[in-house]
Motif scaffolding. Structure first.
Motif, mmCIF file in Angstrom:
data_model
loop_
_atom_site.group_PDB
_atom_site.id
_atom_site.type_symbol
_atom_site.label_atom_id
_atom_site.label_comp_id
_atom_site.label_asym_id
_atom_site.label_seq_id
_atom_site.Cartn_x
_atom_site.Cartn_y
_atom_site.Cartn_z
ATOM 1 N N UNK A 131 -26.755 -35.949 -46.706
ATOM 2 C CA UNK A 131 -26.360 -36.684 -45.485
ATOM 3 C C UNK A 131 -27.469 -36.678 -44.440
ATOM 4 N N UNK A 132 -28.251 -35.586 -44.402
ATOM 5 C CA UNK A 132 -29.347 -35.456 -43.441
ATOM 6 C C UNK A 132 -28.873 -35.739 -42.004
ATOM 7 N N UNK A 133 -29.569 -36.608 -41.256
ATOM 8 C CA UNK A 133 -29.256 -36.747 -39.820
ATOM 9 C C UNK A 133 -27.925 -37.396 -39.536
ATOM 10 N N UNK A 134 -27.321 -38.032 -40.525
ATOM 11 C CA UNK A 134 -26.009 -38.642 -40.269
ATOM 12 C C UNK A 134 -25.015 -37.554 -39.871
ATOM 13 N N UNK A 135 -25.253 -36.337 -40.365
ATOM 14 C CA UNK A 135 -24.373 -35.212 -40.011
ATOM 15 C C UNK A 135 -24.363 -34.951 -38.500
ATOM 16 N N UNK A 136 -25.451 -35.361 -37.821
ATOM 17 C CA UNK A 136 -25.557 -35.040 -36.376
ATOM 18 C C UNK A 136 -24.419 -35.673 -35.565
ATOM 19 N N UNK A 137 -23.978 -36.863 -36.022
ATOM 20 C CA UNK A 137 -22.889 -37.543 -35.283
ATOM 21 C C UNK A 137 -21.617 -36.704 -35.352
ATOM 22 N N UNK A 138 -21.282 -36.227 -36.571
ATOM 23 C CA UNK A 138 -20.063 -35.427 -36.713
ATOM 24 C C UNK A 138 -20.162 -34.106 -35.987
ATOM 25 N N UNK A 139 -21.364 -33.492 -36.009
ATOM 26 C CA UNK A 139 -21.528 -32.180 -35.360
ATOM 27 C C UNK A 139 -21.463 -32.331 -33.844
ATOM 28 N N UNK A 140 -21.976 -33.448 -33.317
ATOM 29 C CA UNK A 140 -21.896 -33.689 -31.858
ATOM 30 C C UNK A 140 -20.437 -33.857 -31.430
ATOM 31 N N UNK A 141 -19.672 -34.627 -32.211
ATOM 32 C CA UNK A 141 -18.252 -34.816 -31.883
ATOM 33 C C UNK A 141 -17.508 -33.486 -31.977
ATOM 34 N N UNK A 142 -17.862 -32.692 -32.990
ATOM 35 C CA UNK A 142 -17.234 -31.370 -33.153
ATOM 36 C C UNK A 142 -17.525 -30.502 -31.932
ATOM 37 N N UNK A 143 -18.776 -30.512 -31.470
ATOM 38 C CA UNK A 143 -19.144 -29.683 -30.307
ATOM 39 C C UNK A 143 -18.367 -30.125 -29.064
ATOM 40 N N UNK A 144 -18.243 -31.444 -28.868
ATOM 41 C CA UNK A 144 -17.495 -31.947 -27.701
ATOM 42 C C UNK A 144 -16.050 -31.446 -27.728
ATOM 43 N N UNK B 287 -32.913 -49.890 -30.122
ATOM 44 C CA UNK B 287 -32.791 -51.117 -29.309
ATOM 45 C C UNK B 287 -32.648 -52.342 -30.191
ATOM 46 N N UNK B 288 -33.536 -52.423 -31.196
ATOM 47 C CA UNK B 288 -33.466 -53.558 -32.143
ATOM 48 C C UNK B 288 -32.122 -53.553 -32.858
ATOM 49 N N UNK B 289 -31.687 -52.346 -33.238
ATOM 50 C CA UNK B 289 -30.435 -52.247 -34.014
ATOM 51 C C UNK B 289 -29.253 -52.785 -33.205
ATOM 52 N N UNK B 290 -29.117 -52.320 -31.974
ATOM 53 C CA UNK B 290 -27.916 -52.724 -31.224
ATOM 54 C C UNK B 290 -28.029 -54.195 -30.842
ATOM 55 N N UNK B 291 -29.264 -54.714 -30.810
ATOM 56 C CA UNK B 291 -29.475 -56.138 -30.517
ATOM 57 C C UNK B 291 -29.108 -56.992 -31.744
ATOM 58 N N UNK B 292 -29.579 -56.529 -32.927
ATOM 59 C CA UNK B 292 -29.408 -57.385 -34.119
ATOM 60 C C UNK B 292 -28.075 -57.120 -34.827
ATOM 61 N N UNK B 293 -27.692 -55.826 -34.934
ATOM 62 C CA UNK B 293 -26.489 -55.497 -35.715
ATOM 63 C C UNK B 293 -25.282 -55.319 -34.783
ATOM 64 N N UNK B 294 -25.463 -54.575 -33.701
ATOM 65 C CA UNK B 294 -24.408 -54.454 -32.694
ATOM 66 C C UNK B 294 -23.248 -53.581 -33.120
ATOM 67 N N UNK B 295 -23.501 -52.599 -34.013
ATOM 68 C CA UNK B 295 -22.440 -51.679 -34.441
ATOM 69 C C UNK B 295 -22.991 -50.248 -34.321
ATOM 70 N N UNK B 296 -22.292 -49.342 -33.638
ATOM 71 C CA UNK B 296 -22.778 -47.947 -33.532
ATOM 72 C C UNK B 296 -23.079 -47.372 -34.919
ATOM 73 N N UNK B 297 -24.251 -46.761 -35.069
ATOM 74 C CA UNK B 297 -24.623 -46.299 -36.418
ATOM 75 C C UNK B 297 -25.479 -45.047 -36.344
ATOM 76 N N UNK B 298 -25.597 -44.375 -37.504
ATOM 77 C CA UNK B 298 -26.461 -43.199 -37.610
ATOM 78 C C UNK B 298 -27.103 -43.261 -38.992
ATOM 79 N N UNK B 299 -28.437 -43.040 -39.022
ATOM 80 C CA UNK B 299 -29.154 -43.082 -40.300
ATOM 81 C C UNK B 299 -29.566 -41.665 -40.696
ATOM 82 N N UNK B 300 -30.025 -41.504 -41.938
ATOM 83 C CA UNK B 300 -30.507 -40.208 -42.428
ATOM 84 C C UNK B 300 -31.629 -40.438 -43.423
#
Ligand SMILES: NC(=O)CC[C@H](N)C(=O)O
Length: 594
Positions: free
Chosen positions: A54-67, A236-249
């Protein structure tokens, strides 16, 4: 999805990550695409079951967990929410020495440290279990990748020591990094990423398991940081072109989550210069374009929530009010206004509805709001709904809520208004609401004695047009029967071929689930379908002590033989009654679909 598979499989640009040696062994041509909807359906194309880390995609879940675990104040005091505009492994911190955000390595290691401070030895297991709940299945670690990253992770070691000098992490750096490296080495598939995305899109509830993983607050804030920083210096390019919250790894995955709609998971190991999957980005961009997914191109129009607005006489409560009552109602157009709402009642929709309903030129005596088709109501929507009732609609108009027993979460919140003493009436069904309002109008403008007197057969719609002799002969067919209050007179599941002419008291028809559909008063009949057919669609209960004239279908058949003209007239009257009911049903459908 298949077209993306076909079109982009030919793209061999990008490089498989090598800085973690074990990652370099990935098959560069693997390519999987999955979409998961918030009602739990998963679409898949290509290598959606091939495991990768999963690599960095895990960061989204861990951030939500911390909150959720530590609270926003604690997390935000240690980690920023600003995009860095730099690579994921940049060592740069904000001027106040906090990491820019939890999506880059500095913030992710700090976030992992926050949880470790609170959870100690149980930290990794908590992270692994949380990511598993998000995916809807038990996830495991790729030990080879973990060891490979552990032995080559000097840059992350430098980041951790830098953070420790500013108090961004505490304790043993190697111990903390082992947790972080394990977190990045959890194995997932493109299907898992789509389900994880759908769980985020579904306000933190996994649509496959129904388990709530994160609070709505944590989900909204995590999606916010994913929107601004999830794709690093391509955000910036991503939210301009795709417009969906995302996380890569760097394992080659991309997780995207479109609130209230779907999760998207892609896997293709070749990465661009930002560390994002080349084919993954092309796929997400193409699907956003093809399916109108861009979150800022909202198609929902707030006016769509108000599906019908009509005078009650379009759909009266029941076919057979007595003549005197019906005249009162017919002369009072505008006394009862019916508004049907549907979908999501949010701030914007309730603002629109309030302006429509509080219009002083269209204020009725009774305003019926049918909420049967309302699926959700936000907190802000609920506040405006209450304000509308309490202050925007004047006391001269009584607000009547219908359809509050539906399956949606709206019912309990709206019924709470009644318990809090808000000036509003609530009924389970439209018919019960409009019948109550009609009764009030009749009572206010002429009144009636509800069931106190005994009616004879002369007012019976079924016997209209019979000669005095025929009516007298018909009356002899029947037996006077009395019922205590609260008794089931006719059962929908045990049909008895009998018609009942209500002479005194009140009875009601109830659905199989016990919801009162309509009320009958002296001069009305029920069970009349037994004259021509067997099935019944509702139970009939006595609301008060009831006296009826009970006539069996056999007796009626004998009467029709000896009084053929009268028998035909009764059947014709029944047909007229049924036609009136069909017209009413059609009018209601027109009112709702017009
Ligand atoms: N962008 C990524 O996926 C990087 C994650 C990787 N484990 C690292 O820390 O470098």
């Amino acid at each position: 999805m298949r077209r993306c598979q076909r079109d982009f499989a030919a793209d061999h640009s990008g490089e498989v990550a090598q800085y973690i040696p074990e990652l370099g062994k990935a098959d560069p041509d693997h390519f999987g695409i999955a979409v998961a909807t918030i009602d739990g359906h998963v679409y898949e194309a290509g290598d959606t079951d091939v495991p990768f880390t999963i690599q960095s995609i895990s960061k989204a879940g861990v951030f939500a967990l911390a909150l959720d675990l530590l609270g926003p104040d604690r997390v935000e005091a240690s980690i920023g929410v600003e995009p860095s505009g730099e690579a994921f492994n940049s060592i740069r911190l904000r001027p106040d020495n906090r990491p820019f955000n939890a999506m880059v390595n500095t913030g992710a290691i700090a976030c992992c440290g926050l949880i470790a401070t609170a959870e100690g030895d149980g930290t990794f297991e908590l992270i692994r279990a949380t990511l598993s709940r998000l995916a809807g299945r038990d996830l495991v670690v790729d030990e080879a990748v973990f060891q490979s990253e552990r032995t080559t992770g000097d840059r992350n070691r430098a980041i951790a020591y830098l953070l420790r000098t500013y108090g961004g992490v505490a304790g043993d750096v190697d111990r903390l990094l082992d947790i972080y490296f394990r977190q990045c080495s959890v194995l997932v598939t493109a299907r898992d990423l789509a389900v994880m995305g759908a769980s985020l899109a579904n306000q933190g509830v996994n649509p496959l398991t129904g388990i709530r993983v994160f609070s709505s607050y944590a989900v909204a804030r995590t999606l916010a940081v994913m929107s601004s920083s999830g794709m690093y210096d391509f955000a910036g390019e991503w939210i301009y072109r795709v417009g969906v919250p995302a996380k890569s790894g760097v394992g080659g995955g991309i997780l995207a989550a479109l609130p209230s709609q779907l999760g998207l998971g892609t896997f293709s190991p070749r990465l661009d210069q930002h560390g994002n999957s080349v084919r993954g980005i092309k796929t997400c961009e193409a699907m956003s374009e093809a399916f109108d997914l861009h979150m800022l191109s909202r198609q929902d129009d707030v006016r769509a929530c108000l599906v019908a607005d009509y005078d009650f006489r379009t759909v009266p409560a029941k076919p057979g009010r007595r003549a005197g009552e019906q005249r009162i109602l017919d002369d009072r157009s505008g006394a009862i206004r019916v508004v049907e709402l549907a979908g999501k009642l949010s701030f914007a929709t309730m603002d629109y509805v309030t302006r429509r309903l509080a219009d002083p030129d269209h204020l009725p005596d009774f305003l019926i709001l049918n909420l049967h088709r309302v699926a959700t109501i936000t907190d802000a929507g609920m506040r405006l709904f209450t304000q509308m009732i309490e202050s925007q609609i004047p006391p001269s108009t009584t607000v009547v809520l219908a359809g509050v027993d539906g399956l949606s979460q709206v019912g309990p919140r709206v019924r709470q208004l009644v318990q809090e003493g808000i000036k509003v009436r609530a009924f389970p069904t439209y018919d019960a609401a409009v019948e109550w309002a009609e009764d009030q109008v009749v009572y206010r403008h002429g009144g009636f004695a509800r069931g106190a007197e005994e009616a004879d057969l002369s007012g019976q719609a079924l016997l209209e047009g019979l000669s005095h002799e025929d009516a007298a002969a018909f009356a002899k067919l029947g037996t006077r029967v009395a019922f205590e209050a609260g008794v089931r007179i006719v059962s929908a599941v045990e049909p008895t071929p009998k018609v009942y002419f209500l002479l005194r008291g009140m009875a009601s028809a109830r659905s199989m689930t016990g919801v009162r559909i309509t009320t009958m008063i002296p001069g009305m009949a029920f069970g009349e379908l037994a004259l021509i057919d067997q099935p019944r669609n509702a139970d009939i209960w006595s609301e008060t002590e009831v006296v009826c004239l009970e006539v069996g279908a056999d007796a009626f058949e004998e009467f029709s033989r000896t009084h053929p003209a009268a028998g035909r007239r009764v059947i014709r009257n029944l047909a007229v009654l049924l036609a009136a009911r069909m017209r009413m049903a059609t009018a209601r459908i027109d009112a709702l679909t017009g």
